[in-house]
Enzyme design. Sequence first.
Site, PDB file in Angstrom:
ATOM      1  NE  ARG A  51      29.115  14.520 -11.172  1.00  0.00           N
ATOM      2  CZ  ARG A  51      29.329  15.634 -10.468  1.00  0.00           C
ATOM      3  NH1 ARG A  51      28.591  15.889  -9.400  1.00  0.00           N
ATOM      4  NH2 ARG A  51      30.267  16.472 -10.821  1.00  0.00           N
ATOM      5  CG  ASP A  91      39.594  11.874 -20.456  1.00  0.00           C
ATOM      6  OD1 ASP A  91      40.521  12.047 -21.290  1.00  0.00           O
ATOM      7  OD2 ASP A  91      39.781  11.355 -19.347  1.00  0.00           O
ATOM      8  CE  LYS A 126      34.146  11.056 -19.731  1.00  0.00           C
ATOM      9  NZ  LYS A 126      34.203  10.745 -18.268  1.00  0.00           N
ATOM     10  CD  GLN A 129      41.878   5.927 -22.841  1.00  0.00           C
ATOM     11  OE1 GLN A 129      41.676   4.816 -22.349  1.00  0.00           O
ATOM     12  NE2 GLN A 129      41.475   7.039 -22.275  1.00  0.00           N
TER      13      GLN A 129
END
Length: 391
Positions: free
Chosen positions: A184, A248, A229, A296
């Site tokens: 990352r 996800d 996402k 959600q």
Amino acid sequence: MTWGRIKIPIKELSLDSVLRSGQSFRWKKYDDEWVSVLHSQVLILKQDPHYVYYRSLGPSADSPLPAEDRDVEADLRDYFNLNVDINRLYSHWASVDRHFEKRSQLCQGVRILRQDPWENLCCFICSSNNNIKRISQMVENLCSRYGSYVASYNGIMYYSFPPAPELRAPAVDQELRKLGFGYRAAYIQKTADKIAEWQAAGNSLHDLRTRSLAETREFLMEMNGVGPKVADCVCLMSMDKHAVVPIDTHMWNVSKKLYKDAIKVSFASKSMTKLVYDSISSALTALWGDYAGWAQQIIFTSDLSDFQKGVFLDENAKAQLAARRTAVKAEEVEIEVKTETAAEVKTELVEIGLATVATDTGRSKRTRIKVETAIETTAKATLPPKRRRRT
């Protein structure tokens, strides 16, 4: 420092629920206080059933940041989206979705935060194949290494979130790898370089709030490490795109178990293709409406282990949960589950806290699951709750 206060019942804003729900990763709780940095100020929050109390520490004398005379209450009202009538939304969602009605009883006062877009983007790039605890540590390392010192509170030093120009140099990649970011690190550095160049041309991420969802998502997905996402999470949590529903792996499983009749897509595939992602997201938006992303988040939050235990319920809701549990006779029920492991069915069995699961294997094609109802303190082996991952 004196305390200010905002009158809002805990059922409309629960700090414990919102700040633990995997939206923001910088808030820490010490005793009854939540502490973080917002707008280059250290903010301290606490709550009783009727008020949120706040106080702030501006940049200290030895901070390089300029002092600002900010309206802290206005900042908090904006950050917690307090202009949104959550009671009306809860009632609407419960009327159109029986699954939401069950789960919302265990998850009160959840709201979508309105975060700084750059911080939100970086944090969710870090969220790929990660968990909340580790993401929080990565973000803390990022701020302490590249942010500016703000102030100290109770012996802890607090830092601002570093702007994109501070993270654009190629050397940042290797430094972040040393801090535990792994692959990352390159995503953060390359995205920072793109954003810094774009901002230097007079653009601002905040301006995307007035753009369409399609335009905003397309821009975000040009950044390194940003897929559908992550883009949708940023659109929802900092870009005012309230209807978007990020999917996800957890929401994939929830959709398969609870909403498959409403979603015209095959769940046979083990991978989530773009078609599957878009189909699930669109179907849930159609079900929940203009603030579908909020619904959600409540479904996601309610499935975290602490919420399954009723840790954050108010006293009235705890009493209702206890009544439901005692109304169920203590008994054992045998259930046959085809091909699914015990872990996969656990969510459904303990959806409203009425059951715990014990099993001796999750590998056989047909698994025998033993359910014990109404006894929370059972001494038998149960599957340990796992912190939900943002993957």
